[in-house]
Design a protein around this motif. Structure first.
Motif, PDB file in Angstrom:
ATOM      1  N   ASP A  72      43.212   1.295  -8.114  1.00  0.00           N
ATOM      2  CA  ASP A  72      42.468   1.239  -9.366  1.00  0.00           C
ATOM      3  C   ASP A  72      41.860   2.614  -9.638  1.00  0.00           C
ATOM      4  OD1 ASP A  72      40.841   0.704 -11.529  1.00  0.00           O
ATOM      5  OD2 ASP A  72      39.898  -1.054 -10.628  1.00  0.00           O
ATOM      6  N   LEU A  73      42.261   3.240 -10.749  1.00  0.00           N
ATOM      7  CA  LEU A  73      41.781   4.584 -11.086  1.00  0.00           C
ATOM      8  C   LEU A  73      40.501   4.580 -11.920  1.00  0.00           C
ATOM      9  CD1 LEU A  73      45.115   6.443 -11.931  1.00  0.00           C
ATOM     10  CD2 LEU A  73      43.954   6.223  -9.736  1.00  0.00           C
ATOM     11  N   ILE A  81      32.728  10.980  -5.209  1.00  0.00           N
ATOM     12  CA  ILE A  81      32.955  10.157  -4.011  1.00  0.00           C
ATOM     13  C   ILE A  81      34.076   9.158  -4.280  1.00  0.00           C
ATOM     14  CG2 ILE A  81      31.940   8.425  -2.473  1.00  0.00           C
ATOM     15  CD1 ILE A  81      29.261   9.948  -2.833  1.00  0.00           C
ATOM     16  N   LYS A  82      34.036   8.519  -5.458  1.00  0.00           N
ATOM     17  CA  LYS A  82      35.088   7.569  -5.825  1.00  0.00           C
ATOM     18  C   LYS A  82      36.431   8.309  -5.956  1.00  0.00           C
ATOM     19  CE  LYS A  82      36.252   3.673  -8.515  1.00  0.00           C
ATOM     20  NZ  LYS A  82      35.726   2.398  -8.819  1.00  0.00           N
ATOM     21  N   HIS A  83      36.397   9.517  -6.499  1.00  0.00           N
ATOM     22  CA  HIS A  83      37.606  10.332  -6.637  1.00  0.00           C
ATOM     23  C   HIS A  83      38.245  10.547  -5.261  1.00  0.00           C
ATOM     24  CE1 HIS A  83      40.024  13.998  -7.054  1.00  0.00           C
ATOM     25  NE2 HIS A  83      40.196  13.620  -8.319  1.00  0.00           N
ATOM     26  N   LYS A  84      37.434  10.911  -4.276  1.00  0.00           N
ATOM     27  CA  LYS A  84      37.940  11.130  -2.910  1.00  0.00           C
ATOM     28  C   LYS A  84      38.498   9.838  -2.328  1.00  0.00           C
ATOM     29  CE  LYS A  84      37.517  13.072   1.520  1.00  0.00           C
ATOM     30  NZ  LYS A  84      38.749  12.550   2.005  1.00  0.00           N
ATOM     31  N   GLU A  85      37.823   8.707  -2.534  1.00  0.00           N
ATOM     32  CA  GLU A  85      38.302   7.422  -2.028  1.00  0.00           C
ATOM     33  C   GLU A  85      39.665   7.074  -2.629  1.00  0.00           C
ATOM     34  OE1 GLU A  85      35.205   4.653  -3.017  1.00  0.00           O
ATOM     35  OE2 GLU A  85      33.900   5.344  -1.388  1.00  0.00           O
ATOM     36  N   VAL A  90      45.671   6.742  -2.284  1.00  0.00           N
ATOM     37  CA  VAL A  90      47.009   7.191  -2.702  1.00  0.00           C
ATOM     38  C   VAL A  90      47.750   7.779  -1.508  1.00  0.00           C
ATOM     39  CG1 VAL A  90      48.266   8.878  -4.102  1.00  0.00           C
ATOM     40  CG2 VAL A  90      46.422   7.541  -5.129  1.00  0.00           C
ATOM     41  N   GLN A  91      47.068   8.591  -0.737  1.00  0.00           N
ATOM     42  CA  GLN A  91      47.686   9.209   0.434  1.00  0.00           C
ATOM     43  C   GLN A  91      48.108   8.145   1.448  1.00  0.00           C
ATOM     44  OE1 GLN A  91      45.116  11.882   2.623  1.00  0.00           O
ATOM     45  NE2 GLN A  91      46.859  12.977   3.466  1.00  0.00           N
TER      46      GLN A  91
END
Length: 119
Positions: A72-73, A81-85, A90-91
């Motif tokens: 969920d983007l 922090i959400k961006h890193k999660e 994705v990784q």
């Protein structure tokens, strides 16, 4: 231990040794699976087949449907922090599954439709 037990043990050791040699030979070619395909193989090599007794029961494909990773983007650009999660998800999905489903990507339906028609 009976004679057949010893014979079974010896056969297992020989198969294991042969498998290790086959794996090393495969690795040494540096050609990978593509190299096998390019060479025209018609059968999956034994080194890639896990014996049924060693297969985990969780691989029973008839019992349950696949559940693909969903990412969920939403809010990705608003919170570092959400961006890193999300990047970590994705990784992980890419490394584990090779693919995933994305939701809340804000790509208009018309663009998705055009993309599907283009492919």
């Amino acid at each position: 231990m009976g004679v057949s037990d010893t014979d079974d043990y010896q056969a297992t050791i020989q198969k294991s040794h042969a498998r290790m040699g086959d794996l090393k030979a495969f690795d040494d070619t540096k050609a990978g699976v593509k190299g096998l395909v390019d060479a025209g193989i018609t059968k999956v090599p034994e080194i890639f087949i896990l014996p049924p007794k060693n297969r985990p029961e969780s691989l029973d494909r008839c019992g349950s449907p696949f559940i693909f990773p969903m990412i969920d983007l939403e809010g990705m650009d608003e919170d570092p922090i959400k961006h890193k999660e999300i990047v970590d998800k994705v990784q992980d999905a890419s490394g584990t599954w090779g693919f995933f489903q994305v939701v809340n990507h804000e790509i208009p339906t018309s663009v998705l439709g055009e993309m599907l028609r283009g492919t």
